[in-house]
Design an enzyme around this catalytic site. Structure first.
Site: not given
Ligand code: NDP
Ligand code: 2IT
Length: 457
Positions: A122, A134, A174, A218
């Site tokens: 990525k 990570k 994350d 994101t």
């Molecule tokens: P958050 O913690 O903000 O949100 C996670 C969301 O996913 C919540 O709504 C959560 O629900 C839900 N969820 C459902 N099932 C699961 C589970 N089994 N485990 C964890 N969460 C669950 O995280 P992000 O929005 O930051 O991340 C979401 C995804 O995006 C992840 O895969 C992350 O790796 C990816 N990502 C994030 C980036 C970033 O900049 N934040 C960048 C690139 C990718 P509940 O509250 O009920 O747990």
């Molecule tokens: O999965 C991802 O790319 C992230 N959670 C963001 C990582 C970062 O360094 O901003």
């Protein structure tokens, strides 16, 4: 989830058999690795001699370093709790290790390694100088008081600080790690090191070295990628029905940009269930519930009584039962299995955008591609977050602060460029509209050159 794969290349076959033995207790890591190696095969066959001599693939799949550590902290009752912390520094050939921290009870070494492995690819696609890493912990933030979160973050940083730095390794958020946690982590780093090294963490508050548009990046980036992918296939986003799994950082800002692009987002979810709002999700209600109140999504009904709530009752998360043109899995890995993919195809889905990391199993991805569903692969489509983290690092280095529009414009250009890289690789290798393989190949072309140039290390 982890069916046996066989390769035409005897070198790759040998590597995968060795990897199966070494990582037999790490299913998510094996899954991520197999997906990549399968799509790289045509390229590896071309350069088999050189890669074999260099043991390039063996080195690619072995992390440069894994750090695990004890995280003891005092809960509000005065009881000492102990969690396990991780940082996987997978590949630093393109730049300092870069990648988020995940706080979730499911965190283990397999999940950390799969995430760090994908991050290498990525980060290469962003075109910016960042390597792959990570980290995180099996700490569960749900139901914890603010004081408990702070104490945990401080203890976590007491150890992590030995291994990070603006030119060494730069963590961010994350799952379970957002602006609040980054603030506590940064404060503890600053106290221990007695230095204002702003570029050591990204996703900081805008008052103390954070970047405008990082919070949105994101989700916005995902929609910029989706728009480009649909455009290349003569489809417009406007008027399309969208469902989003998750309601965290990525989901919320994907929803915001989708709505700005004229799409109708009709469902979102959390790990308990989903809400369905035919008239279009009221995003300010979701933001208030999730970003401020840290409540369950079910409470949406208290504000929009006409909406419906469906609890998760089967292995298919309830949100995927709702028919839509575009599906955005923005929650967690392996959310969409083959069974769910079949249901979605039956319901007429045209495109899937992976906001989360590895939200579709390898079998689900194959099924979508066979059925001509366009897939925006996570490594490319959710790269806007880490790309904007790199823009935050740039601002920290030159001690500057850019406007929202400036950062957003750069983000959009980066996402357009990432899509082009996927498309070019797809065309060059005759993949027949497979941006998943396109992303892997485009990233590997860069990583392999950097690794070979730097010798056997
Ligand atoms: P958050 O913690 O903000 O949100 C996670 C969301 O996913 C919540 O709504 C959560 O629900 C839900 N969820 C459902 N099932 C699961 C589970 N089994 N485990 C964890 N969460 C669950 O995280 P992000 O929005 O930051 O991340 C979401 C995804 O995006 C992840 O895969 C992350 O790796 C990816 N990502 C994030 C980036 C970033 O900049 N934040 C960048 C690139 C990718 P509940 O509250 O009920 O747990
Ligand atoms: O999965 C991802 O790319 C992230 N959670 C963001 C990582 C970062 O360094 O901003």
């Amino acid at each position: 989830m982890n069916s046996m794969v066989t390769f035409k290349s005897s070198y790759l076959q040998q590597v995968i058999e060795m990897a199966e033995k070494k990582n037999s207790n790490e299913p998510e890591f094996m899954q991520a690795m197999k997906e990549v190696l399968c799509s790289l095969e045509p390229l590896i066959i071309k350069n088999e001699e050189e890669y074999k001599r260099n043991s390039l693939i063996e080195r690619l799949i072995e992390p440069e370093r894994i750090i695990t550590f004890r995280v003891p902290w005092l809960d509000d009752k005065g009881q000492v709790q102990v969690n396990r912390g991780y940082r996987v520094q997978f590949n630093g050939s393109i730049g300092p290790y870069k990648g988020g921290l995940r706080f979730h009870p499911s965190v283990n070494q397999s999940i950390m390694k799969f995430l760090a492995f994908e991050q290498i690819f990525k980060n290469a696609l962003t075109g910016l100088p960042i390597g792959g890493g990570k980290g995180g912990s099996d700490f569960d933030p749900k139901g914890k008081s603010d004081m408990e979160i702070m104490k945990f973050c401080q203890s976590f940083m007491n150890e992590l600080q030995k291994h990070i730095g603006q030119d060494v390794d730069v963590p961010a958020g994350d799952i379970g790690v957002g602006a609040r946690e980054i603030g506590y982590l940064f404060g503890q780093f600053r106290k221990i090191r007695n230095t204002y090294e702003a570029g050591v963490l990204t996703g900081k508050g805008i008052e103390y070295g954070g970047s405008l548009a990082r919070k949105e990046a994101t989700g916005y980036g995902l929609m910029y990628f989706m728009r480009e992918m649909l455009k290349a296939n003569n489809i417009s986003i406007s008027g399309k029905k969208i469902i989003i799994s998750g309601s965290g950082n990525v989901a919320i800002y994907a929803c915001e940009k989708a709505q700005q692009m004229g799409a109708n987002v009709i469902a979102m979810s959390d790990s308990s269930g989903c809400i369905f709002d035919e008239n279009g999700i009221n995003l300010s209600v979701i933001k208030d519930l999730k970003e401020v109140k840290r409540a369950r999504i079910k409470e949406y009904l208290n504000y929009v009584p006409s909406a419906k709530y469906f609890e998760n009752i089967s292995e298919i998360p309830s949100v995927y039962n709702i028919e839509a043109d575009i599906v955005l899995p923005c929650a967690t890995q392996n959310d969409i299995t083959l069974k769910t993919a079949k249901l979605l195809v039956e319901q007429g889905v045209i495109a899937v955008g992976e906001g989360a990391n590895m939200p579709c199993t390898n079998e689900a991805v194959e099924y979508f591609i066979e059925n001509k569903v366009l897939i925006a692969p996570g490594k490319a489509a959710n790269a806007g977050g880490v790309a904007t983290s790199a823009l935050e690092m740039s601002q920290n280095s030159i001690r500057d602060f850019w406007t929202f529009e400036e950062v957003d414009r750069k983000l959009e250009m980066i996402m357009v460029n990432i899509f082009k890289q996927c498309q070019n690789a797809d065309e060059k290798y005759n993949l027949g509209i497979n941006y998943v393989a396109g992303a892997n190949i485009a990233a590997f072309e860069k990583i392999s050159k950097a690794m070979i140039a730097q010798g056997i290390i």
